[in-house]
Each structure stands twice: as structure tokens, then as C-alpha cells.
Design a protein around this motif. Structure first.
Motif, PDB file in Angstrom:
ATOM      1  N   ILE A 103      11.727   6.210  -1.931  1.00 28.99           N
ATOM      2  CA  ILE A 103      11.087   6.924  -3.044  1.00 28.99           C
ATOM      3  C   ILE A 103      12.184   7.299  -4.032  1.00 28.99           C
ATOM      4  O   ILE A 103      13.156   7.973  -3.678  1.00 28.99           O
ATOM      5  CB  ILE A 103      10.342   8.188  -2.564  1.00 28.99           C
ATOM      6  CG1 ILE A 103       9.240   7.815  -1.580  1.00 28.99           C
ATOM      7  CG2 ILE A 103       9.779   8.954  -3.760  1.00 28.99           C
ATOM      8  CD1 ILE A 103       8.196   6.860  -2.118  1.00 28.99           C
ATOM      9  N   ALA A 104      12.010   6.869  -5.274  1.00 28.46           N
ATOM     10  CA  ALA A 104      13.047   7.108  -6.278  1.00 28.46           C
ATOM     11  C   ALA A 104      12.866   8.429  -7.014  1.00 28.46           C
ATOM     12  O   ALA A 104      13.844   9.083  -7.376  1.00 28.46           O
ATOM     13  CB  ALA A 104      13.070   5.963  -7.301  1.00 28.46           C
TER      14      ALA A 104
ATOM     15  N   PHE B 211       3.374  12.697  -7.964  1.00 29.28           N
ATOM     16  CA  PHE B 211       3.307  11.254  -7.738  1.00 29.28           C
ATOM     17  C   PHE B 211       4.673  10.760  -7.271  1.00 29.28           C
ATOM     18  O   PHE B 211       5.686  11.012  -7.943  1.00 29.28           O
ATOM     19  CB  PHE B 211       2.956  10.515  -9.033  1.00 29.28           C
ATOM     20  CG  PHE B 211       1.501  10.503  -9.403  1.00 29.28           C
ATOM     21  CD1 PHE B 211       0.793   9.305  -9.409  1.00 29.28           C
ATOM     22  CD2 PHE B 211       0.842  11.663  -9.761  1.00 29.28           C
ATOM     23  CE1 PHE B 211      -0.546   9.271  -9.773  1.00 29.28           C
ATOM     24  CE2 PHE B 211      -0.496  11.642 -10.121  1.00 29.28           C
ATOM     25  CZ  PHE B 211      -1.186  10.448 -10.127  1.00 29.28           C
ATOM     26  N   ALA B 212       4.712  10.037  -6.162  1.00 30.60           N
ATOM     27  CA  ALA B 212       5.957   9.460  -5.660  1.00 30.60           C
ATOM     28  C   ALA B 212       6.143   8.066  -6.261  1.00 30.60           C
ATOM     29  O   ALA B 212       5.326   7.173  -6.009  1.00 30.60           O
ATOM     30  CB  ALA B 212       5.935   9.378  -4.138  1.00 30.60           C
ATOM     31  N   ARG B 213       7.219   7.891  -7.040  1.00 34.60           N
ATOM     32  CA  ARG B 213       7.477   6.560  -7.602  1.00 34.60           C
ATOM     33  C   ARG B 213       8.274   5.728  -6.619  1.00 34.60           C
ATOM     34  O   ARG B 213       9.333   6.144  -6.155  1.00 34.60           O
ATOM     35  CB  ARG B 213       8.239   6.639  -8.935  1.00 34.60           C
ATOM     36  CG  ARG B 213       8.485   5.231  -9.504  1.00 34.60           C
ATOM     37  CD  ARG B 213       9.062   5.253 -10.890  1.00 34.60           C
ATOM     38  NE  ARG B 213      10.416   5.748 -10.946  1.00 34.60           N
ATOM     39  CZ  ARG B 213      11.503   5.063 -10.555  1.00 34.60           C
ATOM     40  NH1 ARG B 213      11.385   3.865 -10.002  1.00 34.60           N
ATOM     41  NH2 ARG B 213      12.703   5.600 -10.680  1.00 34.60           N
ATOM     42  N   PRO B 214       7.786   4.509  -6.270  1.00 31.56           N
ATOM     43  CA  PRO B 214       8.505   3.680  -5.301  1.00 31.56           C
ATOM     44  C   PRO B 214       9.834   3.188  -5.851  1.00 31.56           C
ATOM     45  O   PRO B 214       9.952   2.834  -7.024  1.00 31.56           O
ATOM     46  CB  PRO B 214       7.533   2.518  -5.048  1.00 31.56           C
ATOM     47  CG  PRO B 214       6.632   2.485  -6.241  1.00 31.56           C
ATOM     48  CD  PRO B 214       6.521   3.883  -6.724  1.00 31.56           C
ATOM     49  N   GLU B 215      10.810   3.174  -4.992  1.00 34.72           N
ATOM     50  CA  GLU B 215      12.156   2.731  -5.360  1.00 34.72           C
ATOM     51  C   GLU B 215      12.136   1.297  -5.889  1.00 34.72           C
ATOM     52  O   GLU B 215      11.457   0.417  -5.342  1.00 34.72           O
ATOM     53  CB  GLU B 215      13.059   2.804  -4.126  1.00 34.72           C
ATOM     54  CG  GLU B 215      14.495   2.411  -4.370  1.00 34.72           C
ATOM     55  CD  GLU B 215      15.326   2.482  -3.099  1.00 34.72           C
ATOM     56  OE1 GLU B 215      16.559   2.537  -3.220  1.00 34.72           O
ATOM     57  OE2 GLU B 215      14.738   2.483  -1.995  1.00 34.72           O
ATOM     58  N   GLY B 216      12.833   1.080  -6.972  1.00 36.84           N
ATOM     59  CA  GLY B 216      12.988  -0.258  -7.525  1.00 36.84           C
ATOM     60  C   GLY B 216      11.912  -0.670  -8.502  1.00 36.84           C
ATOM     61  O   GLY B 216      12.100  -1.625  -9.260  1.00 36.84           O
TER      62      GLY B 216
ATOM     63  N   LEU C 179       7.261   1.449 -13.365  1.00 36.31           N
ATOM     64  CA  LEU C 179       6.477   2.653 -13.134  1.00 36.31           C
ATOM     65  C   LEU C 179       7.170   3.900 -13.666  1.00 36.31           C
ATOM     66  O   LEU C 179       6.778   5.026 -13.358  1.00 36.31           O
ATOM     67  CB  LEU C 179       6.164   2.818 -11.640  1.00 36.31           C
ATOM     68  CG  LEU C 179       4.914   2.086 -11.144  1.00 36.31           C
ATOM     69  CD1 LEU C 179       5.049   0.564 -11.323  1.00 36.31           C
ATOM     70  CD2 LEU C 179       4.642   2.404  -9.680  1.00 36.31           C
ATOM     71  N   TYR C 180       8.200   3.712 -14.481  1.00 35.99           N
ATOM     72  CA  TYR C 180       8.861   4.836 -15.126  1.00 35.99           C
ATOM     73  C   TYR C 180       7.868   5.635 -15.974  1.00 35.99           C
ATOM     74  O   TYR C 180       6.962   5.076 -16.605  1.00 35.99           O
ATOM     75  CB  TYR C 180       9.947   4.343 -16.083  1.00 35.99           C
ATOM     76  CG  TYR C 180      11.315   4.056 -15.494  1.00 35.99           C
ATOM     77  CD1 TYR C 180      11.597   4.269 -14.157  1.00 35.99           C
ATOM     78  CD2 TYR C 180      12.330   3.556 -16.302  1.00 35.99           C
ATOM     79  CE1 TYR C 180      12.848   3.981 -13.637  1.00 35.99           C
ATOM     80  CE2 TYR C 180      13.582   3.270 -15.802  1.00 35.99           C
ATOM     81  CZ  TYR C 180      13.839   3.483 -14.462  1.00 35.99           C
ATOM     82  OH  TYR C 180      15.084   3.201 -13.962  1.00 35.99           O
TER      83      TYR C 180
END
Length: 215
Positions: free
Chosen positions: A131-132, A151-156, A160-161
Motif C-alpha cells: 500500500i503506497a 482509500f488505500a492506494r495500491p503500490e505501483g 490512481l494518484y
């Protein structure tokens, strides 16, 4: 003084075409936009509706959040945290006061607690593997009972920025529920350790995703 509803509408229409369609936003040209500008068009701008229709829960007796004050993955005497189901990103959580307050009428003591709890939730979500970032949103047009989104933004996944993330979430396939349940339990346990309160055994009842991405 802010423009009256009719003045705001007339001001906006001055930039629209004869079908009341505004030009494409600059945001649609960003490389994180989920939409390609070619072929995309804006819905006609509808006239203002005054008075506005009531939000869900304007009457506390009809408020779903009040009825579910004992549902969630983490609690203390004043707050509860729920996991929102049916989402596309790895984890979406929602923080609610257990009593019926909106942001504007939140007592100062609870407002201070909201800031501290929000920081703790963000910290624990961002500590999850892969999670980023944890995005935090308060909108409030859909419900009168205060609810804060995480909201958890997935790493990489750099597309989704930022502000397009709730739209991407609505487009993505549903994230595996068992994985999200496990991650929510980790966050709840960490919150117990850092801020007190208690976790519900088994995670408690999930909070269904509303019809709108963010309300």
C-alpha cells in the motif's frame, strides 16, 4: 457574498454550448485520468434544485449510521471504524461518530479526536504491505451523519494518484474480500494498540458500498 443559485447557473452556462455542455476539464488531460478525451463529452448542466432534497439521515430516527452504531471492525465509546465492501482498491474504511453529528456540529472535543484518529488510521493503512498511500475524503452530500473515507492506494498504480482515485475504484473489479478482511483486521488491531478501543471478533458487519463512489 456568494452567487445565488440562479446566478451561479447563469455564470456556468456562459461557458457552455447550446446543449448546456461545458468544455472538457483540464483533469481529463492528465495522464492519471481514467478516460481518454477523444469521444468523451460532458453531461448537460442541469438547473439548480432549491431547496435541495434532504440527505439520508437528516432525521436521526431514520439514520442508518445511528442504527448501526454497534457495527464495525473497531470501536471506542465515541467512534467506530467500518470496512466498505464491493470496492476495487485494496481497502476502503469509513470512520463514523457513534452519536449523530455532522462535521459542522461536531463538538470541539470530538473534532480533536477525529484529527488524531484519522492520523492513526492513515498511519496503519500505509503500514500494510504493498500500500503506497491512504487517501482521506470527507464529502457529506449523501448522508447527514459524518463519515470519513480512507482509500488505500495500491503500490505501483500511479494512475490512481490524487483526485481520480474514487473514479478508478468504481471502474476496477471487486478486490478479493478475504484479503481485504484480513488487512482491515490488521488495521483494527494496530488502532487498538495505538489509540485504545476494541476490535470486533470476526471483523463485525461490513459497510456496503453506496451507489455513488463517494458521498
Amino acid at each position: 457574498m456568494a452567487l445565488r443559485p440562479d446566478e451561479f447557473y447563469d455564470h456556468a452556462l456562459a461557458a457552455a454550448d447550446d446543449e448546456r455542455r461545458l468544455p472538457l476539464a483540464r483533469m481529463t488531460g492528465w495522464d492519471i485520468s481514467p478516460f481518454e478525451p477523444e469521444g468523451l463529452r460532458i453531461a448537460p448542466l442541469r438547473p439548480p434544485v432549491v431547496p435541495e432534497p434532504p440527505r439520508h439521515g437528516e432525521d436521526p430516527a431514520q439514520c442508518r449510521a445511528c442504527r448501526e452504531r454497534d457495527a464495525g471492525i473497531w470501536f471506542n465509546d465515541r467512534w467506530r471504524l467500518t470496512r466498505v465492501t464491493g470496492v476495487g482498491v485494496p481497502l476502503v474504511l469509513m470512520l463514523h461518530p457513534r452519536e449523530h453529528y455532522d462535521m459542522a456540529d461536531l463538538p470541539d472535543g470530538l473534532a480533536a479526536e477525529l484529527g488524531v484518529l484519522s492520523a492513526h488510521v492513515v498511519r496503519h493503512v500505509q503500514a500494510l504491505p504493498h500500500i503506497a498511500r491512504a487517501h482521506v475524503y470527507r464529502i457529506g452530500d449523501g448522508g447527514a451523519h459524518l463519515h470519513i473515507w480512507f482509500f488505500a492506494r495500491p503500490e505501483g498504480q500511479t494512475q490512481l494518484y490524487g483526485s481520480w482515485m474514487p473514479v478508478w475504484d468504481d471502474l476496477l473489479p471487486e478486490y478479493p474480500a478475504d484479503v481485504a478482511d484480513a488487512e482491515a483486521a490488521v488495521v483494527a488491531d494496530a488502532l487498538v494498540s495505538s489509540a485504545g478501543g476494541r476490535r470486533t471478533p470476526g471483523g463485525g458487519a461490513p459497510h456496503d458500498r453506496p451507489g455513488a463512489a463517494v458521498s
